[in-house]
Design an enzyme around this catalytic site. Structure first.
Site, mmCIF file in Angstrom:
data_model
loop_
_atom_site.group_PDB
_atom_site.id
_atom_site.type_symbol
_atom_site.label_atom_id
_atom_site.label_comp_id
_atom_site.label_asym_id
_atom_site.label_seq_id
_atom_site.Cartn_x
_atom_site.Cartn_y
_atom_site.Cartn_z
ATOM 1 N N CYS A 2 -10.230 9.778 -0.059
ATOM 2 C CA CYS A 2 -9.627 8.455 -0.097
ATOM 3 C C CYS A 2 -8.284 8.449 0.609
ATOM 4 O O CYS A 2 -7.845 9.446 1.185
ATOM 5 C CB CYS A 2 -9.437 7.998 -1.547
ATOM 6 S SG CYS A 2 -8.204 8.958 -2.433
ATOM 7 N N LEU A 48 -13.271 6.622 -1.133
ATOM 8 C CA LEU A 48 -14.528 7.148 -0.636
ATOM 9 C C LEU A 48 -15.220 7.786 -1.833
ATOM 10 O O LEU A 48 -14.761 8.801 -2.355
ATOM 11 C CB LEU A 48 -14.296 8.188 0.470
ATOM 12 C CG LEU A 48 -15.532 8.902 1.015
ATOM 13 C CD1 LEU A 48 -16.434 7.918 1.747
ATOM 14 C CD2 LEU A 48 -15.125 10.038 1.952
ATOM 15 N N ASN A 71 -6.134 11.913 -4.046
ATOM 16 C CA ASN A 71 -7.016 12.110 -2.903
ATOM 17 C C ASN A 71 -7.452 13.568 -2.905
ATOM 18 O O ASN A 71 -6.612 14.471 -2.856
ATOM 19 C CB ASN A 71 -6.274 11.784 -1.604
ATOM 20 C CG ASN A 71 -7.074 12.184 -0.369
ATOM 21 O OD1 ASN A 71 -8.296 12.180 -0.383
ATOM 22 N ND2 ASN A 71 -6.373 12.542 0.697
ATOM 23 N N GLY A 72 -8.756 13.820 -2.973
ATOM 24 C CA GLY A 72 -9.238 15.196 -2.950
ATOM 25 C C GLY A 72 -10.367 15.420 -3.932
ATOM 26 O O GLY A 72 -11.024 14.473 -4.385
ATOM 27 N N THR A 306 -3.521 21.396 21.220
ATOM 28 C CA THR A 306 -4.806 21.947 20.776
ATOM 29 C C THR A 306 -5.459 21.079 19.701
ATOM 30 O O THR A 306 -6.692 20.970 19.643
ATOM 31 C CB THR A 306 -4.648 23.403 20.288
ATOM 32 O OG1 THR A 306 -5.938 23.986 20.142
ATOM 33 C CG2 THR A 306 -3.906 23.487 18.962
ATOM 34 N N ARG A 309 -7.149 18.237 21.683
ATOM 35 C CA ARG A 309 -8.329 18.728 22.412
ATOM 36 C C ARG A 309 -9.512 18.938 21.469
ATOM 37 O O ARG A 309 -10.643 18.555 21.769
ATOM 38 C CB ARG A 309 -7.999 20.051 23.087
ATOM 39 C CG ARG A 309 -7.052 19.974 24.268
ATOM 40 C CD ARG A 309 -6.786 21.393 24.771
ATOM 41 N NE ARG A 309 -5.882 21.441 25.917
ATOM 42 C CZ ARG A 309 -5.451 22.565 26.471
ATOM 43 N NH1 ARG A 309 -5.840 23.742 25.965
ATOM 44 N NH2 ARG A 309 -4.646 22.532 27.507
ATOM 45 N N GLY A 332 -15.440 25.379 8.747
ATOM 46 C CA GLY A 332 -15.064 26.789 8.761
ATOM 47 C C GLY A 332 -13.599 27.096 8.984
ATOM 48 O O GLY A 332 -13.253 28.238 9.295
#
Length: 539
Positions: A2, A48, A71-72, A306, A309, A332
């Site tokens: 959320c 969510l 949130n989590g 980075t 990208r 990962g």
């Protein structure tokens, strides 16, 4: 899960808080709610729905006057309910509700009892506290306005134009007006001298398996981000095995590239076939990637090269995943930092430097890979979970003797001990071609042409004169290349505040001549291009 907003103080009205919260509606497309406390403070939540779909709406009230937004995900919420909170009466079955009850039971001293990912705010009368998970898997920002009101939000965009100053909330800390910032997460592994434990391959395998098991907690379908590299392939293999054992539906896996021949797509296809997942391949063009850079940087809230990208393919992939009805994915992130998997680690001048760098990289994840993983997925209402950053796994893996992690110890193979822990011929997790595949940066693996074209495009947008005067316009973290300058101008358009620029940290490899973050900038890469971004930057 959320997006949250909290405002403590006077001179703010409910309509404004709702507007600020709605700037993050992408984080919580299922529900939205605002609560005004008895003292006139605000808690807002864009939800969510993942656990407790029926009654888990926030903000959530505790037993008495305390209210909370979170949130989590709290993976040990059932254990907490059944033990230290067994005398409490709960209003929901949501994992989030344990936070407000722990506050009622222990005051401020409870964050280390939580096993999960979190950013939360509790308001109780005029008192309040905020907390963030140990490594900052979930984002949180805080600020203060000209009237002294205190703001908290999941994303910077919700508060940047309201606060005279703001910053990223430090991971592993909580804050209250009475205590200030308190570092509650103080693991032994932060002391490099504690890395003296012998190698135990079975413990690595079992602890990571348990970390994946926790993260399968959900009332909605779960998928895996599968690049075909070691880290995502291992989490996919473990999840697939656990779900098969539990009789769960077939695991959905997702990969992305410029085309069907991209290195990651080819490798991921082989893994998916081996594991028997329901596999989905997503493609994007260089032109599409360039077209969404402005929107992407608004979502990411960074100008780090980075991160941008790598986030572009992740952004497209996340959109495709949510369109298929998946709300949660395993990813990962963290393994390269823990095990020294980036190719530049080969150049560490000493064992002590190697270990120190692994620790620092893990500590800085919130400004790099974790920021990317959260914001590029939550841009489409998708939650990414990261098993490698499980507290128990961190405590085990980082304290292993650093010599065991150095590529030179095992014939130049990075992350050898992680690979070997899952090299079980009697019941293989992965094919050898994947288990022993060389590290590939995500932004490279989608197709090498992606970064090459991006550098060329960014370079063409900036003149030599503009770059020469970069320090005048951007005195903090001055961009050193035209590509970086271009991203910085987009970031500055959306977030012109000085505080905004200071929330960003640049990801730069050490111990190599070319400091471009692409893995190909290191001569050890099988497709090395040690001139990447140097010759191109002069075009």
């Amino acid at each position: 899960m959320c997006g949250i907003v909290a405002v403590i103080g006077k001179g703010v009205d409910a309509e404004l808080v709702q507007q600020l919260s709605k700037r993050m509606s992408h984080r919580g497309p299922d529900e939205s709610d605002l609560h005004i406390t008895e003292k006139g403070h605000f808690l807002s939540h864009e939800r969510l729905s993942i656990v407790d779909l029926q009654t888990g709406k926030q903000p959530i009230q505790g037993t008495n006057s305390a209210w909370m937004v979170h949130n989590g995900e709290i993976y040990n919420h059932k254990k907490l309910r059944d033990t230290v909170l067994k005398k409490h009466t709960f209003r929901t079955t949501s994992d989030s509700e344990v936070i407000v009850h722990l506050y009622e039971e222990y005051g401020y001293e409870f964050c280390d009892m939580l096993d999960g990912i979190f950013a939360f705010v509790v308001i109780d009368g005029d008192d309040f506290m905020a907390g963030r998970d140990p490594l900052g898997v979930k984002p949180l920002y805080y600020g203060i306005d000209s009237h002294g009101a205190v703001y908290f939000a999941s994303e910077m965009k919700a508060i940047a134009d309201q606060c005279k100053s703001f910053a990223a909330f430090p991971p592993g800390h909580y804050y209250s007006p009475k205590t200030g910032f308190v570092k509650y997460y103080q693991p032994q592994w932060e002391d490099a001298a504690k890395a003296v434990e012998p190698l135990d391959l079975k413990a690595i395998r079992e602890t990571l398996t348990e970390a994946v098991r926790k993260r399968l907690m959900s009332d909605v379908p779960i998928g895996v981000l599968l690049s075909g590299g070691l880290d995502s392939s291992l989490t996919s293999a473990i999840a697939s095995r656990l779900m098969t054992e539990a009789g769960s539906p077939k695991l959905h896996s997702f990969s992305i590239g410029l085309d069907g021949n991209a290195p990651d797509v080819v490798a991921a296809r082989a893994v998916a076939e081996y594991l028997g997942t329901e596999h989905h391949e997503i493609y994007f063009s260089v032109e599409e990637g360039i077209e969404i850079l402005d929107t992407l940087i608004w979502h990411l809230e960074t100008y780090d090269v980075t991160s941008i990208r790598a986030s572009t393919p992740m952004y497209f992939l996340s959109k495709a995943i949510t369109e298929k009805g998946i709300k949660v994915v395993l990813s990962g992130e963290g393994a390269d930092e823990i095990f020294g998997g980036y190719l530049y680690f080969r150049n560490a001048p000493s064992v002590a430097d190697f270990q120190k760098e692994t620790i620092e990289r893990v500590q800085k994840l919130a400004t790099a890979d974790l920021l990317r993983a959260d914001k590029s997925t939550m841009a489409h209402g998708l939650e990414a979970r990261v098993p490698f950053l499980d507290k128990a796994f961190l405590n085990l893996a980082i304290k292993i003797r650093p010599e065991e992690k150095q590529p030179a110890t095992y014939g130049g193979v990075e992350k050898y001990i992680l690979r070997k822990a899952f090299d079980t011929p009697e019941k293989p997790y992965l094919p050898d071609s994947v288990l022993w595949r060389q590290k590939e940066q995500f932004s490279d693996g989608v197709g090498y042409n992606w970064i090459d074209a991006l550098i060329e495009y960014g370079t063409a947008q900036v003149t030599d004169e503009q770059l020469a005067k970069a320090a005048d316009l951007f005195p903090h973290n001055t961009p050193a290349t035209k590509e970086a300058y271009y991203y910085r101008t987009i970031f500055h358009k959306h977030f012109p505040q000085a505080s905004a620029a200071k929330t960003v940290r640049k990801w730069i490899p050490k111990w190599q001549e070319n400091q471009d973050p692409s893995g190909r900038a290191n001569k050890a890469h099988v497709k090395a291009d040690t001139n990447i971004a140097t010759l191109k930057a002069t075009l």
